[in-house]
Scaffold this active site. Structure first.
Site, PDB file in Angstrom:
ATOM      1  N   GLY A  46       0.836  -1.192   0.000  1.00 17.48           N
ATOM      2  CA  GLY A  46       0.000   0.000   0.000  1.00 17.48           C
ATOM      3  C   GLY A  46       0.871   1.241   0.000  1.00 17.48           C
ATOM      4  O   GLY A  46       2.021   1.196   0.453  1.00 17.48           O
ATOM      5  N   GLN A  51       3.176  10.067   1.031  1.00 17.31           N
ATOM      6  CA  GLN A  51       4.462   9.358   1.129  1.00 17.31           C
ATOM      7  C   GLN A  51       5.362   9.647  -0.071  1.00 17.31           C
ATOM      8  O   GLN A  51       6.562   9.373  -0.013  1.00 17.31           O
ATOM      9  CB  GLN A  51       4.245   7.843   1.233  1.00 17.31           C
ATOM     10  CG  GLN A  51       3.595   7.417   2.535  1.00 17.31           C
ATOM     11  CD  GLN A  51       3.445   5.908   2.571  1.00 17.31           C
ATOM     12  OE1 GLN A  51       2.468   5.369   2.066  1.00 17.31           O
ATOM     13  NE2 GLN A  51       4.421   5.229   3.145  1.00 17.31           N
ATOM     14  N   CYS A  94       5.739  -0.013   7.388  1.00 18.28           N
ATOM     15  CA  CYS A  94       5.418   1.138   6.538  1.00 18.28           C
ATOM     16  C   CYS A  94       6.649   1.487   5.705  1.00 18.28           C
ATOM     17  O   CYS A  94       7.762   1.494   6.235  1.00 18.28           O
ATOM     18  CB  CYS A  94       5.029   2.322   7.412  1.00 18.28           C
ATOM     19  SG  CYS A  94       4.633   3.806   6.493  1.00 18.28           S
ATOM     20  N   LEU A  95       6.434   1.790   4.422  1.00 19.42           N
ATOM     21  CA  LEU A  95       7.569   2.142   3.559  1.00 19.42           C
ATOM     22  C   LEU A  95       8.253   3.428   4.026  1.00 19.42           C
ATOM     23  O   LEU A  95       9.422   3.659   3.703  1.00 19.42           O
ATOM     24  CB  LEU A  95       7.111   2.291   2.099  1.00 19.42           C
ATOM     25  CG  LEU A  95       6.651   0.994   1.413  1.00 19.42           C
ATOM     26  CD1 LEU A  95       6.049   1.298   0.045  1.00 19.42           C
ATOM     27  CD2 LEU A  95       7.803   0.003   1.285  1.00 19.42           C
ATOM     28  N   HIS A 136      -4.549   1.739   7.318  1.00 18.71           N
ATOM     29  CA  HIS A 136      -3.187   2.263   7.467  1.00 18.71           C
ATOM     30  C   HIS A 136      -2.933   3.379   6.447  1.00 18.71           C
ATOM     31  O   HIS A 136      -2.417   4.440   6.796  1.00 18.71           O
ATOM     32  CB  HIS A 136      -2.193   1.101   7.280  1.00 18.71           C
ATOM     33  CG  HIS A 136      -0.754   1.512   7.260  1.00 18.71           C
ATOM     34  ND1 HIS A 136       0.135   1.145   8.244  1.00 18.71           N
ATOM     35  CD2 HIS A 136      -0.047   2.260   6.371  1.00 18.71           C
ATOM     36  CE1 HIS A 136       1.330   1.666   7.954  1.00 18.71           C
ATOM     37  NE2 HIS A 136       1.242   2.341   6.824  1.00 18.71           N
ATOM     38  N   GLU A 137      -3.316   3.130   5.182  1.00 22.95           N
ATOM     39  CA  GLU A 137      -3.069   4.137   4.129  1.00 22.95           C
ATOM     40  C   GLU A 137      -3.918   5.377   4.368  1.00 22.95           C
ATOM     41  O   GLU A 137      -3.477   6.502   4.134  1.00 22.95           O
ATOM     42  CB  GLU A 137      -3.339   3.563   2.736  1.00 22.95           C
ATOM     43  CG  GLU A 137      -2.503   2.356   2.345  1.00 22.95           C
ATOM     44  CD  GLU A 137      -1.035   2.479   2.669  1.00 22.95           C
ATOM     45  OE1 GLU A 137      -0.485   3.590   2.631  1.00 22.95           O
ATOM     46  OE2 GLU A 137      -0.420   1.442   2.997  1.00 22.95           O
ATOM     47  N   HIS A 140      -2.395   7.872   6.637  1.00 30.26           N
ATOM     48  CA  HIS A 140      -1.387   8.748   6.017  1.00 30.26           C
ATOM     49  C   HIS A 140      -2.031  10.031   5.493  1.00 30.26           C
ATOM     50  O   HIS A 140      -1.388  11.080   5.479  1.00 30.26           O
ATOM     51  CB  HIS A 140      -0.706   8.033   4.843  1.00 30.26           C
ATOM     52  CG  HIS A 140       0.392   7.090   5.237  1.00 30.26           C
ATOM     53  ND1 HIS A 140       1.537   7.516   5.858  1.00 30.26           N
ATOM     54  CD2 HIS A 140       0.533   5.754   5.074  1.00 30.26           C
ATOM     55  CE1 HIS A 140       2.343   6.472   6.067  1.00 30.26           C
ATOM     56  NE2 HIS A 140       1.754   5.385   5.598  1.00 30.26           N
TER      57      HIS A 140
HETATM   58 NI    NI Z   1       2.569   3.434   5.621  1.00 27.14          NI
END
Ligand code: NI
Length: 173
Positions: A46, A51, A94-95, A136-137, A140
């Site tokens: 995701g 991000q 998370c990235l 989660h996304e 953000h």
């Molecule tokens: Ni994330």
């Protein structure tokens, strides 16, 4: 399509509330496609527009397993219209917090309303990994990272580890 650089915490752009998409037009579709390519390249499941430094309410997701066909989902302006009372504790990463993982409590199932690639309003029910990933996304888009759900102690531990890892790396330009 193009791969975009992924921001890593602490970056103020990750803490900013993203702007609503007025219409899913060519520009937003290109953003969605670039985000998907960026996400696949980083082996993520995701990615949210903040991000990649874009303040728009856009997320992309693909929770298909390695031996399944890709199943990309592109969403603009996702909203939770219903969430189950039942919650569960699951591990997240998370990235933007590379190689850091912690358990977060979230509703087991959610109903989401969003604008799709064709600018049509859609609703889906999501549980399991998809439900977790969407929540989660969506965080953000509010400037919230998974570590913000943890105690101060745990959050600071993870952020310190990240800072240390970054100092150990050669400078990138
Ligand atoms: Ni994330």
């Amino acid at each position: 399509m193009a791969i975009m650089p992924i921001l890593v915490a602490p970056d103020p752009r990750l803490k900013t509330k993203a702007k609503t998409v007025e219409k899913v037009d060519g520009e937003i579709r290109r953003l969605m496609d670039d985000m998907l390519e960026t996400m696949y390249n980083a082996r993520g499941i995701g990615l949210a527009a903040p991000q990649v430094g874009v303040s728009r309410r856009v997320i992309v997701i693909d929770v298909a397993g390695e031996d399944e066909d890709p199943n990309p989902i592109r969403m603009a302006n996702p909203e939770i219209v219903w969430a189950s009372e039942e919650e569960e504790l699951r591990e997240e990463g998370c990235l933007s917090l590379p190689e850091q993982y912690a358990e977060v409590v979230r509703p087991v199932e959610v109903k989401i309303r969003y604008l799709d690639y064709q600018n049509e309003i859609r609703e889906i029910d999501a549980d399991g990994l998809l439900g977790l990933c969407i929540q989660h996304e969506m965080d953000h888009l509010e400037g919230t990272l998974f570590v913000d759900h943890l105690s101060n102690l745990k959050r600071n531990m993870i952020l310190r580890k990240l800072q240390k890892a970054r100092k150990g790396q050669p400078a990138t330009v």
